[in-house]
Design an enzyme around this catalytic site. Structure first.
Site, PDB file in Angstrom:
ATOM      1  N   GLY A   7       2.853  -4.830   1.472  1.00  0.00           N
ATOM      2  CA  GLY A   7       2.330  -4.311   1.530  1.00  0.00           C
ATOM      3  C   GLY A   7       1.967  -3.578   0.725  1.00  0.00           C
ATOM      4  N   GLY A   9      -1.790  -1.598   1.085  1.00  0.00           N
ATOM      5  CA  GLY A   9      -2.144  -0.757   1.981  1.00  0.00           C
ATOM      6  C   GLY A   9      -2.957   0.257   1.212  1.00  0.00           C
ATOM      7  N   LYS A 183       9.514  14.127  11.528  1.00  0.00           N
ATOM      8  CA  LYS A 183       7.196  13.618  11.033  1.00  0.00           C
ATOM      9  C   LYS A 183       6.802  12.922  12.692  1.00  0.00           C
ATOM     10  CE  LYS A 183       4.557  12.150   8.678  1.00  0.00           C
ATOM     11  NZ  LYS A 183       4.150  10.157   7.809  1.00  0.00           N
TER      12      LYS A 183
HETATM   13  N1  LIG Z   1      -2.252   6.273   5.519  1.00  0.00           N
HETATM   14  C1  LIG Z   1      -1.369   7.134   5.691  1.00  0.00           C
HETATM   15  O1  LIG Z   1      -2.197   8.079   5.809  1.00  0.00           O
HETATM   16  C2  LIG Z   1      -0.009   7.391   6.437  1.00  0.00           C
HETATM   17  C3  LIG Z   1       0.128   5.626   7.051  1.00  0.00           C
HETATM   18  N2  LIG Z   1       2.186   5.594   6.909  1.00  0.00           N
HETATM   19  C4  LIG Z   1       2.436   4.863   8.170  1.00  0.00           C
HETATM   20  O2  LIG Z   1       2.571   3.988   7.120  1.00  0.00           O
HETATM   21  C5  LIG Z   1       2.518   2.907   7.417  1.00  0.00           C
HETATM   22  C6  LIG Z   1       1.744   1.663   6.740  1.00  0.00           C
HETATM   23  O3  LIG Z   1       0.626   2.299   7.049  1.00  0.00           O
HETATM   24  P1  LIG Z   1      -0.946   2.013   5.961  1.00  0.00           P
HETATM   25  O4  LIG Z   1      -0.625   1.592   4.955  1.00  0.00           O
HETATM   26  O5  LIG Z   1      -1.440   3.045   6.733  1.00  0.00           O
HETATM   27  O6  LIG Z   1      -1.180   0.838   7.248  1.00  0.00           O
HETATM   28  P2  LIG Z   1      -2.374  -0.369   6.460  1.00  0.00           P
HETATM   29  O7  LIG Z   1      -2.647  -0.853   6.959  1.00  0.00           O
HETATM   30  O8  LIG Z   1      -3.477   0.548   4.706  1.00  0.00           O
HETATM   31  O9  LIG Z   1      -1.338  -1.317   5.473  1.00  0.00           O
HETATM   32  C7  LIG Z   1      -1.427  -2.026   5.383  1.00  0.00           C
HETATM   33  C8  LIG Z   1      -0.815  -2.957   4.306  1.00  0.00           C
HETATM   34  O10 LIG Z   1       0.329  -4.027   4.826  1.00  0.00           O
HETATM   35  C9  LIG Z   1       0.443  -5.314   5.102  1.00  0.00           C
HETATM   36  N3  LIG Z   1       0.912  -6.148   5.226  1.00  0.00           N
HETATM   37  C10 LIG Z   1       1.147  -6.499   6.687  1.00  0.00           C
HETATM   38  N4  LIG Z   1       1.210  -7.407   6.996  1.00  0.00           N
HETATM   39  C11 LIG Z   1       1.684  -8.225   5.364  1.00  0.00           C
HETATM   40  C12 LIG Z   1       2.942  -9.209   5.407  1.00  0.00           C
HETATM   41  N5  LIG Z   1       4.358  -9.757   6.532  1.00  0.00           N
HETATM   42  N6  LIG Z   1       3.136  -9.441   4.182  1.00  0.00           N
HETATM   43  C13 LIG Z   1       2.689  -8.642   3.568  1.00  0.00           C
HETATM   44  N7  LIG Z   1       1.177  -8.020   3.571  1.00  0.00           N
HETATM   45  C14 LIG Z   1       1.151  -7.693   4.539  1.00  0.00           C
HETATM   46  C15 LIG Z   1      -1.566  -5.621   5.096  1.00  0.00           C
HETATM   47  O11 LIG Z   1      -2.445  -6.507   4.762  1.00  0.00           O
HETATM   48  P3  LIG Z   1      -3.358  -7.503   4.717  1.00  0.00           P
HETATM   49  O12 LIG Z   1      -4.532  -7.356   4.922  1.00  0.00           O
HETATM   50  O13 LIG Z   1      -2.909  -8.472   4.954  1.00  0.00           O
HETATM   51  O14 LIG Z   1      -3.848  -8.070   6.220  1.00  0.00           O
HETATM   52  C16 LIG Z   1      -2.048  -3.670   5.154  1.00  0.00           C
HETATM   53  O15 LIG Z   1      -2.586  -4.073   2.806  1.00  0.00           O
HETATM   54  C17 LIG Z   1       2.416   2.873   9.259  1.00  0.00           C
HETATM   55  O16 LIG Z   1       3.867   2.745   9.829  1.00  0.00           O
HETATM   56  C18 LIG Z   1       1.441   4.382   8.341  1.00  0.00           C
HETATM   57  O17 LIG Z   1       1.808   4.499  10.363  1.00  0.00           O
HETATM   58  C19 LIG Z   1       2.922   6.895   7.028  1.00  0.00           C
HETATM   59  C20 LIG Z   1       2.559   8.221   6.615  1.00  0.00           C
HETATM   60  C21 LIG Z   1       0.525   8.060   6.304  1.00  0.00           C
HETATM   61  C1  LIG Z   2       0.583  12.571   7.826  1.00  0.00           C
HETATM   62  C2  LIG Z   2      -0.394  12.081   8.508  1.00  0.00           C
HETATM   63  C3  LIG Z   2      -0.097  12.873   9.075  1.00  0.00           C
HETATM   64  C4  LIG Z   2      -1.511  12.073   7.768  1.00  0.00           C
HETATM   65  O1  LIG Z   2      -2.334  10.863   7.395  1.00  0.00           O
HETATM   66  C5  LIG Z   2       0.382  10.034   8.508  1.00  0.00           C
HETATM   67  O2  LIG Z   2       1.493  10.210   8.193  1.00  0.00           O
HETATM   68  C6  LIG Z   2      -0.326   9.198   9.188  1.00  0.00           C
HETATM   69  O3  LIG Z   2      -1.508  10.000   9.362  1.00  0.00           O
HETATM   70  O4  LIG Z   2       0.517   8.538   9.781  1.00  0.00           O
END
Ligand SMILES: NC(=O)C1=CN([C@@H]2O[C@H](COP(=O)(O)OP(=O)(O)OC[C@H]3O[C@@H](n4cnc5c(N)ncnc54)[C@H](OP(=O)(O)O)[C@@H]3O)[C@@H](O)[C@H]2O)C=CC1
Ligand SMILES: CC(C)(CO)C(=O)C(=O)O
Length: 303
Positions: A7, A9, A183
């Site tokens: 991922g 993202g 968290k």
């Molecule tokens: N963003 C934040 O501030 C925070 C997020 N989190 C947690 O982190 C986790 C990830 O969140 P986040 O990064 O924001 O999510 P995003 O949606 O930004 O990113 C997820 C990525 O995963 C990719 N993906 C999904 N399935 C696959 C697969 N089978 N193979 C390859 N790539 C894949 C998606 O790609 P595609 O473009 O193909 O859909 C996307 O780019 C979540 O559980 C969230 O709660 C934790 C702390 C902070």
């Molecule tokens: C820490 C926090 C609250 C910050 O964006 C988070 O993990 C989320 O939004 O998924």
């Protein structure tokens, strides 16, 4: 150490990009649309102190070959089952899997499939993707904590070295399970409050009854954790309450950002799972239940 970031993202792109930028052996497992975007324009990170564009190694599931040493799993919960299937060829006897997802339910799914290869992980960061797929870091905190869950994988020192000195904080935790719950409580409360009220923390607390609503939501989350055998430390609860009730705060959660962007939201994973556990424990969590229902309607609209 061969690192596979699953991922690219907001979180995977941020931490994986930092690791790649620090010269680590990083490959991103991406789906075809993201692969095309990253091959064409690169992976851009707008950090708090820098702007970088990298052209990292990429593979799609069809191209994935050979075991990797560390798998950094950074997909949303609703993409987890597909990701588990697709990353499986990268998991060998020595592989360690470090998930960055919020919540706890993913741990059950991962350990069911990969056993003691799975570490506990907490990522403290606030990042988001813009319309062009660039990662924006929204505040200064950027930390990954990792640690063993029940059984100890052998390569903790290697994981620590692989993540160290790459432009973010990395630490080993001897109580990662408890930290994950802490968290989870925070993010579920922040998610429920901002999604249900459709506003920033500062807007919610400025509204009549908003502060009480925020505090009551946090109390419900903390009660589920305590009844599940994972009481939240007093100082952590105080800090969560401060974040959730700070006047003028622009704090949101990734659930709220996804909701506003019309994207799928991890409502069942982050909030529904707490409500489910509360029900099993005989606890009443009416505010969380309301937030879950609210996000359930969103799910049926974006599905
Ligand atoms: N963003 C934040 O501030 C925070 C997020 N989190 C947690 O982190 C986790 C990830 O969140 P986040 O990064 O924001 O999510 P995003 O949606 O930004 O990113 C997820 C990525 O995963 C990719 N993906 C999904 N399935 C696959 C697969 N089978 N193979 C390859 N790539 C894949 C998606 O790609 P595609 O473009 O193909 O859909 C996307 O780019 C979540 O559980 C969230 O709660 C934790 C702390 C902070
Ligand atoms: C820490 C926090 C609250 C910050 O964006 C988070 O993990 C989320 O939004 O998924």
């Amino acid at each position: 150490m061969r690192i596979l970031v699953v991922g690219a993202g907001a979180t995977g792109g941020y931490f994986g990009g930092r690791l790649a930028g620090a010269g680590r052996d990083v490959t991103f497992l991406v789906r075809p649309r993201r692969a095309e975007q990253l091959r064409t324009g690169g992976l851009t990170i707008h950090g708090r102190d820098d702007d970088v564009t990298l052209f990292p190694e990429l593979v799609t599931a069809a191209e994935l070959r050979g075991a990797h040493d560390l798998v950094l799993l950074a997909v949303k919960a609703y993409g987890l089952e597909q990701a588990i299937r697709e990353l499986a060829p990268a998991v060998g006897p020595e592989t360690v899997i470090l998930p960055l997802l919020n919540g706890m339910r993913h741990i059950d799914l991962l350990t069911e499939r990969f056993g003691s290869a799975v570490l506990g992980g907490v990522c403290q960061v606030t990042t988001t993707l813009d319309a062009n797929g660039a990662v924006h870091q929204l505040n200064d905190r950027h930390e990954i904590a990792h640690g063993v869950l029940d059984t100890a994988p052998s390569r903790l020192d290697d994981v620590g070295s692989a993540l160290a000195g790459a432009g973010f904080t990395s630490r080993r935790s001897s109580r990662i399970h408890a930290e994950m719950w802490e968290k989870w409580v925070h993010v579920a409360a922040l998610g429920a409050v901002t999604c249900l009220m459709r506003g920033l923390v500062g807007q919610v607390v400025a509204a009549p009854g908003g502060r009480h609503f925020a505090e009551s939501t946090l109390a419900e989350c903390a009660a589920v954790a305590a009844a599940s055998g994972h009481p939240i430390r007093a100082e952590v609860l105080v800090r969560s309450r401060e974040v959730l009730t700070e006047p003028g705060s622009t704090a949101t959660s990734s659930l709220y950002r996804d909701l506003c962007a019309g994207k799928p939201v991890e409502g069942e994973h982050v909030i529904g799972d707490l409500v489910r556990r509360a029900g099993e424990l005989g606890l009443s969590t009416p505010l969380l239940a309301l937030a879950r229902t609210h996000l359930g309607i969103h799910r049926s609209v974006v599905a």
